[in-house]
Structure formats: structure tokens, C-alpha cells
Scaffold this motif. Sequence first.
Motif, PDB file in Angstrom:
ATOM      1  N   ILE A 160       0.900  -1.159   0.000  1.00 44.93           N
ATOM      2  CA  ILE A 160       0.000   0.000   0.000  1.00 44.93           C
ATOM      3  C   ILE A 160       0.935   1.203   0.000  1.00 44.93           C
ATOM      4  O   ILE A 160       1.690   1.425   0.951  1.00 44.93           O
ATOM      5  N   VAL A 161       0.930   1.919  -1.126  1.00 45.79           N
ATOM      6  CA  VAL A 161       2.006   2.890  -1.358  1.00 45.79           C
ATOM      7  C   VAL A 161       1.598   4.290  -0.888  1.00 45.79           C
ATOM      8  O   VAL A 161       1.209   5.148  -1.678  1.00 45.79           O
ATOM      9  N   ASP A 162       1.757   4.519   0.411  1.00 45.43           N
ATOM     10  CA  ASP A 162       1.343   5.804   0.972  1.00 45.43           C
ATOM     11  C   ASP A 162       2.276   6.949   0.556  1.00 45.43           C
ATOM     12  O   ASP A 162       1.826   8.080   0.399  1.00 45.43           O
ATOM     13  N   SER A 190       0.776 -14.613   0.690  1.00 45.95           N
ATOM     14  CA  SER A 190       1.439 -13.452   0.096  1.00 45.95           C
ATOM     15  C   SER A 190       1.853 -12.508   1.213  1.00 45.95           C
ATOM     16  O   SER A 190       1.503 -12.715   2.368  1.00 45.95           O
ATOM     17  N   THR A 191       2.584 -11.469   0.842  1.00 43.97           N
ATOM     18  CA  THR A 191       3.021 -10.480   1.831  1.00 43.97           C
ATOM     19  C   THR A 191       2.374  -9.148   1.486  1.00 43.97           C
ATOM     20  O   THR A 191       2.462  -8.694   0.345  1.00 43.97           O
ATOM     21  N   LEU A 192       1.725  -8.547   2.477  1.00 45.20           N
ATOM     22  CA  LEU A 192       1.087  -7.245   2.276  1.00 45.20           C
ATOM     23  C   LEU A 192       1.663  -6.288   3.315  1.00 45.20           C
ATOM     24  O   LEU A 192       1.712  -6.608   4.500  1.00 45.20           O
ATOM     25  N   VAL A 248      -7.909   0.182   2.122  1.00 43.31           N
ATOM     26  CA  VAL A 248      -7.286  -0.539   1.006  1.00 43.31           C
ATOM     27  C   VAL A 248      -6.809  -1.923   1.453  1.00 43.31           C
ATOM     28  O   VAL A 248      -7.001  -2.920   0.744  1.00 43.31           O
ATOM     29  N   ALA A 249      -6.197  -1.976   2.640  1.00 48.15           N
ATOM     30  CA  ALA A 249      -5.706  -3.273   3.127  1.00 48.15           C
ATOM     31  C   ALA A 249      -6.886  -4.237   3.290  1.00 48.15           C
ATOM     32  O   ALA A 249      -6.860  -5.379   2.807  1.00 48.15           O
ATOM     33  N   THR A 250      -7.947  -3.759   3.927  1.00 47.95           N
ATOM     34  CA  THR A 250      -9.110  -4.598   4.209  1.00 47.95           C
ATOM     35  C   THR A 250      -9.780  -5.087   2.924  1.00 47.95           C
ATOM     36  O   THR A 250     -10.103  -6.274   2.781  1.00 47.95           O
ATOM     37  N   VAL A 251      -9.964  -4.163   1.989  1.00 51.34           N
ATOM     38  CA  VAL A 251     -10.659  -4.549   0.751  1.00 51.34           C
ATOM     39  C   VAL A 251      -9.844  -5.589  -0.020  1.00 51.34           C
ATOM     40  O   VAL A 251     -10.395  -6.546  -0.559  1.00 51.34           O
ATOM     41  N   ASN A 252      -8.539  -5.397  -0.059  1.00 53.38           N
ATOM     42  CA  ASN A 252      -7.714  -6.358  -0.783  1.00 53.38           C
ATOM     43  C   ASN A 252      -7.775  -7.743  -0.145  1.00 53.38           C
ATOM     44  O   ASN A 252      -7.903  -8.748  -0.856  1.00 53.38           O
ATOM     45  N   ILE A 253      -7.703  -7.780   1.175  1.00 54.92           N
ATOM     46  CA  ILE A 253      -7.766  -9.085   1.851  1.00 54.92           C
ATOM     47  C   ILE A 253      -9.147  -9.705   1.621  1.00 54.92           C
ATOM     48  O   ILE A 253      -9.281 -10.883   1.283  1.00 54.92           O
ATOM     49  N   ALA A 254     -10.187  -8.863   1.736  1.00 54.99           N
ATOM     50  CA  ALA A 254     -11.553  -9.361   1.534  1.00 54.99           C
ATOM     51  C   ALA A 254     -11.764  -9.875   0.111  1.00 54.99           C
ATOM     52  O   ALA A 254     -12.502 -10.832  -0.118  1.00 54.99           O
ATOM     53  N   SER A 292      -6.540  -7.584  13.291  1.00 51.91           N
ATOM     54  CA  SER A 292      -6.032  -8.670  12.450  1.00 51.91           C
ATOM     55  C   SER A 292      -5.418  -8.095  11.171  1.00 51.91           C
ATOM     56  O   SER A 292      -4.420  -8.594  10.661  1.00 51.91           O
ATOM     57  N   VAL A 293      -6.018  -7.006  10.667  1.00 60.94           N
ATOM     58  CA  VAL A 293      -5.479  -6.382   9.449  1.00 60.94           C
ATOM     59  C   VAL A 293      -4.146  -5.700   9.764  1.00 60.94           C
ATOM     60  O   VAL A 293      -3.163  -5.824   9.020  1.00 60.94           O
ATOM     61  N   GLN A 294      -4.111  -4.998  10.890  1.00 61.31           N
ATOM     62  CA  GLN A 294      -2.859  -4.340  11.273  1.00 61.31           C
ATOM     63  C   GLN A 294      -1.742  -5.353  11.497  1.00 61.31           C
ATOM     64  O   GLN A 294      -0.579  -5.095  11.207  1.00 61.31           O
TER      65      GLN A 294
END
Length: 335
Positions: free
Chosen positions: A40-42, A76-78, A62-68, A295-297
Motif C-alpha cells: 500500500i504505497v502511501d 502473500s506479503t502485504l 485498502v488493506a481490508t478490501v484487498n484481503i476481503a 487482524s489487518v494491522q
Amino acid sequence: MKKRLFSGIQPTGEVHIGNYLGAIKNWIRLLDQYDCIFSIVDYHAITVELDPREMPQNIMHVATVNIAAGLDPERSTLFLQSHVPEHTELAWIFNTVTPIGHLERMTQFKEKAQLYKHNINAGLFDYPVLQAADILLYKAEVVPVGEDQVQHIELSREISRKFNTRYGEVFPEPQELLSDAPRIMGLDAKNKMSKSLNNYIGLLESPEAIWKKLSVAVTDPARKKRSDPGTPEICNIYHLHRYFSSPKEIDWSAQGCRTAGIGCLECKKCLSDNIIKELTPIREKAKELFDNPDSVQDVLRRGAERCKEIAQETMKEVKSKMGLHLGLYTEPSKI
Ligand code: AMP
Ligand code: TRP
């Protein structure tokens, strides 16, 4: 050993079906074939003005939507770009091998400079160099993106070559990988679907909102009345059918349009139902994750840990090649 794949997405607002079809769906398809790293390119996102108060939510979104959507963190690595400072460090080094003439040619820079006339900052100009650093820090060979990013990946290859020629072989030449939907048009049917133009369908939008947006979306402009036969090939709704509908429905839409057998609204309703069908499980999974942000963090934290290790190894190699290792990686007696 699997080849490494890298891609990025900016936390600049809602993730839309252009991102999904052009990039994310492809990422998910490739999870087992490559060693996948997604960022996620901040630091890219801040090249346009954003409200700092919204940044944390945007990143979590963005993190949540991608995982969902299926970006399985177990396969993979996020991670968040700014958690790994080596990205900006390598970008600075790459600046010194990047001719500004190449940056001046970048279409995305020209477009954004038009769109954000009041804020044409150096970061916006340098954006593709940071992108090259993202990819090459991990020596990634494959970069799945939408068509708008191809020019940036070409530049990454150029930067890799320039560095290797000047300092010795360190980096591969990354290749872009396009999906079968490299350029999804917006609901205005004029521009590429994008957050900044507000012509999109968000991945988490409610069924009502999706239908509301689609019902007023632009179709074949020559088909003015229900009784006019239309040309599906020039209708954006028909093109969207090709990604969400069954072969039978796609056929029904094309035939019905050509013969004026169906109206645009009927055609849109079928598309809307199919989009809703595909997005509902994603929306439901996202809701679960929003209720459990830790869990996302945690995924992002673990991702950064892994990426830091790889990034530090690469920087060690880069600095050694460049003669910048004094007191770092050499014994004083060996200088
Ligand atoms: P961005 O949101 O600009 O960070 O883009 C994330 C990914 O989605 C990149 O790989 C883009 O190329 C891709 N993408 C963005 N908009 C579209 C679109 N309208 N059609 C296809 N791919 C897109
Ligand atoms: N520039 C990309 C976009 O706007 C995002 C991005 C940043 C990226 N770094 C990357 C994509 C590295 C692929 C690889 O969509």
C-alpha cells in the motif's frame, strides 16, 4: 524457487472495479505461482494533497478490501510502503541515474499536472523513480498492473539497466503483466475509471448504490430511443458485461442491443445483478475485517518485518557496489 512478483496500490480512497479487474483479480490468480509482495504505497499517495486525518482510514480501507477480495495474507506479503524506509533511500539513489528527460515524458505525470495545477510538486515528478525503487528493492521480476502503469514499468527497466551498467549487476529487469481488463472505462464512458474522476463503482458499495450509479451510466450514445438498434462494441455497459456476466448473458446483451430487442435499462439491470452477485461476498468479508482491525494491522506488521529483511539485504549490496559501505559492511583494515 518461485520468481518474485511485486505490485502496489495507493491509499487514495475507495477501491473500485477498475482496480479489481485491472489489478487485484490478477494478483489473486497469481498467488501460488509467484512469491508475491503487495504494497500500500502511501508515499506515492501523498504526491497529491490528501487530508492527513483520513490517511489511517484510507490505508486500512485498502488493506481490508484487498484481503476481503482474496489477497490471502497466508500466501502473500502485504505491507505499508512507509514502514520500510529503504524505499525512499533507494529512490534517492535511483534519482542519480534517471535522466529528467525520461520523467518529463511520463503520461501520468502530465495528466496529474493538468488535474492538480495548483500543486505540481517534485514528488509528483519523481513518482516513477520511487515506483522503480519499490519493485527493484525486492528484485521483483513480474509486476501485474493496469495499462496505465506500463510506461512506469518500462522506466523501471531502464533505471535497472542504468544502475547495473554503472555499478555492476544487482537488479533484474522487471516485466509488466496485464490482466484481461487492462483498461476499464468509467461510468462516463469517456475516461478511464478512476478515483479522482468519481466515475467508478466502489468494491464495497451497496446493491442500491451500484444500481443507482449504473442506471444513469453512459451507453451507446447513438442509441437515443428504446426502438433504435444499438452497437454493443461501442457501449461501455456491454464491455462490463464481458467481465461479470455468463457467455449466455453476454450474447443476450449483444443480440438484444443490435436488434433493439432489449432496452439499455434491461441490459444494465442484468449487469447490475451480476456485479452485485460478485461483490456481495467481498463486502461481507470486508465487514467482518472492519470489525476486527487488529487482524489487518497484524498482517501489515508481519508484512513489513519480512520486507525490511529483504530490503536491508538489497541496500547492503547496492551500497557496497557504490562504494558507500565505509564503516558499514567492511573491516577498517580492508578499506
Ligand atoms: P491505483 O489505485 O492508481 O494505485 O491503481 C492500482 C492498480 O489498479 C494499478 O495496477 C492500476 O494500473 C490499476 N487500475 C487503476 N485504474 C484502472 C482501470 N480503470 N482499469 C484497469 N486497471 C486500473
Ligand atoms: N503507480 C501505481 C498506480 O498508480 C502504484 C504503484 C506504486 C505500483 N509502486 C508500484 C504498482 C510498484 C506496481 C509496482 O497504480
